[in-house]
Design an enzyme around this catalytic site. Structure first.
Site, PDB file in Angstrom:
ATOM      1  CB  VAL A  58     -14.239  58.844  26.523  1.00  0.00           C
ATOM      2  CG1 VAL A  58     -15.422  58.538  27.798  1.00  0.00           C
ATOM      3  CG2 VAL A  58     -13.893  60.285  26.496  1.00  0.00           C
ATOM      4  CD  GLU A 119     -23.025  63.221  35.987  1.00  0.00           C
ATOM      5  OE1 GLU A 119     -24.439  62.912  36.281  1.00  0.00           O
ATOM      6  OE2 GLU A 119     -22.347  64.160  36.203  1.00  0.00           O
ATOM      7  CG  ASP A 165     -13.668  70.746  19.417  1.00  0.00           C
ATOM      8  OD1 ASP A 165     -14.000  71.190  18.335  1.00  0.00           O
ATOM      9  OD2 ASP A 165     -13.330  69.798  19.854  1.00  0.00           O
ATOM     10  CE  LYS A 167     -15.988  67.464  18.221  1.00  0.00           C
ATOM     11  NZ  LYS A 167     -14.885  66.962  17.188  1.00  0.00           N
ATOM     12  CG  ASP A 183     -13.292  67.227  23.975  1.00  0.00           C
ATOM     13  OD1 ASP A 183     -12.585  67.475  24.615  1.00  0.00           O
ATOM     14  OD2 ASP A 183     -13.294  66.621  22.731  1.00  0.00           O
TER      15      ASP A 183
END
Length: 323
Positions: A58, A119, A165, A167, A183
């Site tokens: 990213v 965004e 995922d 975390k 994500d």
């Protein structure tokens, strides 16, 4: 961001030694992944790499026509699954919408690599909050973050998606103290068949699923069971464990951590009030049926535990009567 290779404690960039086990940070600082050079995408000026994973990166960016700041997620060329995950994530982000996740502004392909323009959230990840704290979060900081996370996930689940995922790195704390999730490449539908080509199963399986080992549920690690909303509850338990103790319950190689999730009982989280520790450990039950049924039940249980912990602290702080 740096983590101690011995205990998993997140360390501030200024740290020279792990405060928990004394390991010299210089021993493992070199293991931090290097950022990639920004790709070229027509209509955007890309800047620094904000995050790097096994399936993509990213970048900060600016839209040239109006100067608006955005984020661009670019999938790696290999493995092939990277593009499938990106396309899947785009669809989930659009469905969930910007109150829960970043808004999607566009998508395309550049030099054979898929990308998504989204965004640019203002704030920092929960991982950075933990890192800046230098250890466990104070309960006054922990309480609102934990509650907002559960409310957010309750809505994501209500709309039919499991994250897959969860975390601290994928939980974004905005400047207005709101939370959003990022994500969704391994998100899975809670009431539909798995999406072809994306490792997001909800059927019984002994195959290791996708995710980050430290935060994966036993069923994602290959134990028999169904990957569903209770798998996210397990991951939330790992996150809460880290917030109150400074490190996840299991640490080591990916294979060691997965086996620990399947078969080892986690230790009591260091420094957590016993009432809070009890809630966290119930989230980490090996059998999904022994965890909380949903985020609402977990939220209520944690509220009660924190109230009891506050009462116990006030009683212990009250001066004793003189004889």
């Amino acid at each position: 961001m740096v983590r101690c290779v011995r205990c998993g404690l997140r360390l501030a960039l200024s740290a020279t030694r792990c405060p928990r086990d004394g390991l010299d940070v210089a021993v493992f600082r070199a293991e931090v992944p290097r950022a990639l050079s920004p790709p070229v995408i027509a209509g955007y000026e890309l800047g620094t790499c904000l995050g790097l994973g096994g399936f993509g990166a990213v970048f900060s960016a600016r839209r040239t026509k109006d100067g608006q700041g955005v984020a661009v997620k670019m999938c790696h060329r290999e493995p092939r699954e990277a593009r499938l995950r990106l396309d899947h994530e785009i669809a989930v982000l659009i469905e969930l919408g910007p109150t829960l996740v970043p808004a999607v502004y566009g998508a395309g392909e550049s030099d054979g690599q898929g990308f998504c323009v989204m965004e640019r959230l203002q704030g920092r990840t929960l991982a950075e909050v933990v890192e800046d704290s230098g250890a466990a979060l104070a309960l006054g900081v922990f309480r609102p973050l934990a509650r907002k996370l559960m409310v957010l996930l309750e809505e994501v689940h209500r709309r039919g998606w499991g994250h897959g995922d969860l975390k601290p790195d994928n939980i974004f704390v905005e400047r207005n103290d709101g939370l959003r999730l990022i994500d969704f490449g391994t998100a899975y539908p809670l009431a539909q068949a798995p999406i072809v080509g994306v490792d997001t199963r909800e059927t019984k399986s002994e195959t290791v699923g996708a995710g980050t080992p430290e935060y994966m549920s036993p069923e994602q690690c290959g134990s028999k069971g169904t990957v569903d909303a209770r798998s996210d509850i397990y991951a939330v338990g790992v996150v809460l464990y880290e917030l109150v103790s400074g490190a996840p319950p299991f640490w080591g190689s990916a294979a060691e951590v997965r086996e620990s999730h399947r078969s080892r009982r986690p230790a009591m989280p260091q420094g957590a009030p016993p009432e809070v520790a009890e809630v966290v450990l119930k989230c980490l039950a090996k059998d999904p049926g022994e965890r909380y049924r949903d985020m609402a039940e977990l939220r209520d249980a944690l509220d009660i535990a924190l109230t009891l912990a506050d009462d116990a602290r006030r009683k212990s702080d009250k001066p004793g009567r003189e004889a």
